[in-house]
Design a protein around this motif. Structure first.
Motif, short mmCIF file in Angstrom:
data_model
loop_
_atom_site.label_atom_id
_atom_site.label_comp_id
_atom_site.label_asym_id
_atom_site.label_seq_id
_atom_site.Cartn_x
_atom_site.Cartn_y
_atom_site.Cartn_z
N LEU A 1 -5.22 4.40 18.00
CA LEU A 1 -4.30 5.19 17.18
C LEU A 1 -2.95 4.50 17.01
O LEU A 1 -2.30 4.65 15.97
N GLU A 2 -2.55 3.72 18.00
CA GLU A 2 -1.28 2.98 17.89
C GLU A 2 -1.37 1.87 16.85
O GLU A 2 -0.33 1.38 16.39
N LEU A 3 -2.57 1.48 16.46
CA LEU A 3 -2.74 0.48 15.39
C LEU A 3 -2.74 1.12 14.00
O LEU A 3 -2.61 0.41 13.00
N GLU A 4 -2.85 2.44 13.92
CA GLU A 4 -2.90 3.10 12.61
C GLU A 4 -1.65 2.83 11.77
O GLU A 4 -1.78 2.57 10.56
N PRO A 5 -0.44 2.85 12.33
CA PRO A 5 0.72 2.49 11.50
C PRO A 5 0.64 1.07 10.94
O PRO A 5 1.14 0.80 9.85
N VAL A 6 0.02 0.16 11.68
CA VAL A 6 -0.18 -1.20 11.18
C VAL A 6 -1.07 -1.15 9.94
O VAL A 6 -0.80 -1.81 8.93
N LEU A 7 -2.13 -0.36 10.00
CA LEU A 7 -3.02 -0.21 8.85
C LEU A 7 -2.27 0.37 7.65
O LEU A 7 -2.44 -0.10 6.52
N MET A 8 -1.44 1.38 7.90
CA MET A 8 -0.69 2.01 6.80
C MET A 8 0.29 1.01 6.18
O MET A 8 0.48 0.97 4.96
N THR A 9 0.91 0.17 7.02
CA THR A 9 1.85 -0.83 6.52
C THR A 9 1.11 -1.90 5.72
O THR A 9 1.58 -2.33 4.66
N LEU A 10 -0.06 -2.33 6.20
CA LEU A 10 -0.87 -3.29 5.44
C LEU A 10 -1.30 -2.71 4.10
O LEU A 10 -1.27 -3.39 3.07
N MET A 11 -1.70 -1.44 4.10
CA MET A 11 -2.11 -0.80 2.86
C MET A 11 -0.94 -0.75 1.87
O MET A 11 -1.10 -1.06 0.68
N ALA A 12 0.24 -0.37 2.35
CA ALA A 12 1.41 -0.29 1.48
C ALA A 12 1.76 -1.66 0.91
O ALA A 12 2.10 -1.78 -0.27
N TRP A 13 1.67 -2.70 1.73
CA TRP A 13 1.95 -4.05 1.26
C TRP A 13 0.95 -4.44 0.16
O TRP A 13 1.33 -4.96 -0.88
N GLY A 14 -0.32 -4.15 0.41
CA GLY A 14 -1.34 -4.45 -0.60
C GLY A 14 -1.13 -3.68 -1.89
O GLY A 14 -1.31 -4.22 -2.99
N ASP A 15 -0.75 -2.41 -1.77
CA ASP A 15 -0.46 -1.61 -2.97
C ASP A 15 0.69 -2.22 -3.77
O ASP A 15 0.65 -2.27 -4.99
#
Length: 156
Positions: free
Chosen positions: A86-100
């Protein structure tokens, strides 16, 4: 300059050794979305079954995911994120935002994440001490490993 025998000690490199393998972060994405059954993972990620099984085993062994049986006959398992996952989930959200922002057009985003406040999530990295947003120009690296400087290994 020749490559050093021993690369810089680095938590980023250590993390990528675990979650940087192809499909590992996509496994975490799906499990965080609630799709933790093997067939769901195969369908939603598109990974070969043998590779997916290897990634799942590694993430479970590392304590990023847990595995529990949901069927005895036939025996089947589902995966859920641990606290570390779960502590990696913000990393995923940040990667998604960068890709967007950098790889897609505004009207071409495959998913939008809504925050509990009812608004679309726009992840921002902040300093825990002062609450301010993190910008490159505000950061100063302080190597902690003897024999290393920001520029690389120090002269012997």
């Amino acid at each position: 300059m020749a490559a050093t025998k021993d690369p810089r000690p680095c938590s980023i490199a250590d993390t990528l050794a675990l979650v940087g393998e192809k499909y590992s972060l996509l496994v975490l994405r799906e499990v965080c979305l609630g799709n933790g059954r093997f067939d769901q993972l195969v369908r939603n990620i598109g990974a070969p079954r043998d590779i997916l099984a290897t990634r799942l085993r590694r993430l479970v062994d590392a304590g990023v995911l847990t595995k529990r049986a949901y069927s005895e006959r036939p025996q089947r398992f589902e995966y859920r994120p641990t606290q570390a996952g779960l502590e990696l989930e913000p990393v995923l959200m940040t990667l998604m935002a960068w890709g967007d922002r950098h790889l897609r057009k505004d009207d071409d985003r495959p998913m939008v994440i809504e925050h509990a406040c009812g608004n679309e999530l726009v992840p921002v990295v902040t300093c825990q001490a002062c609450g301010g947003p993190v910008h490159h120009e505000d950061l100063t690296a302080h190597p902690q490993v003897p024999g290393w400087t920001v520029a690389g290994p120090s002269a012997a």
